[in-house]
Scaffold this motif. Structure first.
Motif, mmCIF file in Angstrom:
data_model
loop_
_atom_site.group_PDB
_atom_site.id
_atom_site.type_symbol
_atom_site.label_atom_id
_atom_site.label_comp_id
_atom_site.label_asym_id
_atom_site.label_seq_id
_atom_site.Cartn_x
_atom_site.Cartn_y
_atom_site.Cartn_z
ATOM 1 N N ASP A 1 -13.000 -5.370 -2.906
ATOM 2 C CA ASP A 1 -13.521 -6.704 -3.207
ATOM 3 C C ASP A 1 -14.937 -6.951 -2.726
ATOM 4 O OD1 ASP A 1 -11.243 -7.776 -4.557
ATOM 5 O OD2 ASP A 1 -10.210 -7.873 -2.629
ATOM 6 N N SER B 1 -8.439 -0.948 -5.014
ATOM 7 C CA SER B 1 -8.759 -2.353 -4.774
ATOM 8 C C SER B 1 -9.939 -2.432 -3.812
ATOM 9 C CB SER B 1 -7.553 -3.088 -4.180
ATOM 10 O OG SER B 1 -6.459 -3.052 -5.075
ATOM 11 N N GLN C 1 -7.721 3.346 1.840
ATOM 12 C CA GLN C 1 -7.933 3.733 3.228
ATOM 13 C C GLN C 1 -7.508 5.178 3.518
ATOM 14 O OE1 GLN C 1 -9.357 2.115 5.842
ATOM 15 N NE2 GLN C 1 -9.933 0.421 4.529
ATOM 16 N N ALA D 1 -9.893 -8.183 3.309
ATOM 17 C CA ALA D 1 -8.769 -7.245 3.408
ATOM 18 C C ALA D 1 -7.981 -7.416 4.694
ATOM 19 C CB ALA D 1 -9.283 -5.812 3.314
ATOM 20 N N ARG D 2 -8.501 -8.249 5.606
ATOM 21 C CA ARG D 2 -7.883 -8.476 6.915
ATOM 22 C C ARG D 2 -7.788 -7.173 7.697
ATOM 23 N NH1 ARG D 2 -3.075 -12.851 5.369
ATOM 24 N NH2 ARG D 2 -4.484 -14.371 4.394
ATOM 25 N N GLU E 1 0.848 -1.191 0.000
ATOM 26 C CA GLU E 1 0.000 0.000 0.000
ATOM 27 C C GLU E 1 0.883 1.240 0.000
ATOM 28 O OE1 GLU E 1 -2.307 2.913 -0.237
ATOM 29 O OE2 GLU E 1 -3.050 0.871 -0.567
ATOM 30 N N LYS F 1 1.705 -9.192 -2.756
ATOM 31 C CA LYS F 1 1.912 -8.002 -1.920
ATOM 32 C C LYS F 1 3.370 -7.574 -1.899
ATOM 33 C CE LYS F 1 2.453 -10.432 2.525
ATOM 34 N NZ LYS F 1 1.879 -10.608 3.875
ATOM 35 N N ASN G 1 -5.407 0.700 -1.689
ATOM 36 C CA ASN G 1 -6.564 0.078 -1.044
ATOM 37 C C ASN G 1 -7.592 1.126 -0.618
ATOM 38 O OD1 ASN G 1 -5.665 1.206 1.424
ATOM 39 N ND2 ASN G 1 -4.703 -0.693 2.093
ATOM 40 N N GLY H 1 -9.381 -2.843 8.064
ATOM 41 C CA GLY H 1 -9.773 -1.679 7.287
ATOM 42 C C GLY H 1 -11.219 -1.293 7.493
ATOM 43 N N PHE I 1 -15.744 -7.259 3.576
ATOM 44 C CA PHE I 1 -14.609 -6.401 3.262
ATOM 45 C C PHE I 1 -13.492 -6.588 4.282
ATOM 46 C CE2 PHE I 1 -12.292 -2.491 4.072
ATOM 47 C CZ PHE I 1 -11.867 -2.112 2.813
ATOM 48 N N ARG I 2 -13.823 -6.519 5.563
ATOM 49 C CA ARG I 2 -12.801 -6.681 6.606
ATOM 50 C C ARG I 2 -12.181 -8.067 6.563
ATOM 51 N NH1 ARG I 2 -16.655 -3.853 9.602
ATOM 52 N NH2 ARG I 2 -17.429 -5.806 10.490
#
Length: 279
Positions: free
Chosen positions: A77, A75, A55, A88-89, A26, A275, A53, A91, A84-85
């Motif tokens: 999804d 990005s 944020q 994206a793990r 990111e 990543k 992403n 956010g 989403f969380r």
């Protein structure tokens, strides 16, 4: 940062580079981002864009506008906050959506990248498409890639893979679409929904495009990658300390080696994770 700007300058001088995309990881979280963006915006490139992403988009909008960035890929999804969380793990979906709205209001062009995953977010294909069509955003569906653990775990890949045939089938239930023109070296197949807008599919599995790929990737640590399907990398950091007249011929040789890493026909997969190298 100065060396990274110098690397971009050398690549521009050797290759005629006129488009630069800043990605990650990111990029907006880096403390060096603002200075790097301002510097590369002075290099005379025709197009400097960004993949994020989202944020920090609202917070970073002033520096994007100041540096003449006019288009972004975000990005995203899922439009479901919990999904989403999970994907994206972390956010905050609301913060991403506010950032997108702020960028649109400022006149930036946005594309949204979605990776449909069977059983995780594939039911979001139509909600995201409608969200984008309503805002004049072009949605890019990206087929899952055989990278990281998925390069060797065929069962897991097949379980999650949701490809172009399924995407188009779902869209056709609501919209009539037709193929749209695209650049020769484009990674996405573009489609038009007459009267509504466009979407694209980066179908690295269903419709490989390796033969026409012209992209190179430069890491912030000075490594040049010729292909996402190869872990081969080529260090150009040493060249940045050499006199300009010596550095450029050596860089041409290094570029040739990087280009030779490209796949002839189709993406075959690699243990490298996205990543680390970016999209």
């Amino acid at each position: 940062m100065n060396k990274l700007v110098r690397a971009v300058t050398y690549l521009k001088d050797v290759t005629g580079l006129d488009k630069l995309r800043i990605t990650g990881g990111e990029p907006l979280i880096s403390p060096l981002f603002d200075g790097f963006l301002r510097a590369v915006s002075q290099l005379g490139l025709q197009d400097v864009s960004l993949t994020t992403n989202g944020q920090l988009l609202e917070r970073k909008l002033p520096v994007l506008l100041e540096s003449c960035v006019r288009r972004l890929n975000v990005s995203l999804d899922s439009l479901d906050a919990a999904a989403f969380r999970r994907i994206a793990r972390g956010g905050d979906l609301a913060e991403v959506l506010r950032g997108i709205d702020a960028c649109l209001a400022a006149g930036l062009r946005i594309k949204i990248n979605m990776v449909p995953l069977r059983g995780l977010n594939h039911e979001q294909v139509m909600p995201l498409l409608d969200y984008c069509l309503d805002r004049g955003i072009e949605l890019r569906f990206i087929e899952l890639m055989r990278m990281g653990h998925l390069a060797s775990d065929t069962a897991a890949f097949r379980q999650q893979f949701y490809g172009m045939p399924e995407i188009l089938s779902v869209i056709s239930e609501r919209y009539a679409y037709r193929q749209a023109d695209n650049a020769l070296d484009a990674t996405a197949q573009r489609f038009e929904i007459p009267g509504r807008g466009y979407f694209g599919i980066i179908a690295n599995e269903s419709a490989p495009f390796c033969r026409t790929c012209s992209r190179l990737r430069l890491s912030s640590s000075g490594w040049l990658y010729g292909c996402l399907s190869s872990s081969n990398r080529h260090f150009l950091g040493d060249l940045l300390d050499a006199p300009y007249e010596q550095a450029l011929p050596a860089l041409r040789q290094l570029l040739q080696r990087a280009l030779e890493d490209k796949q002839e026909l189709a993406f075959s997969g690699d243990v490298m994770v996205m990543k680390i190298i970016g999209g």
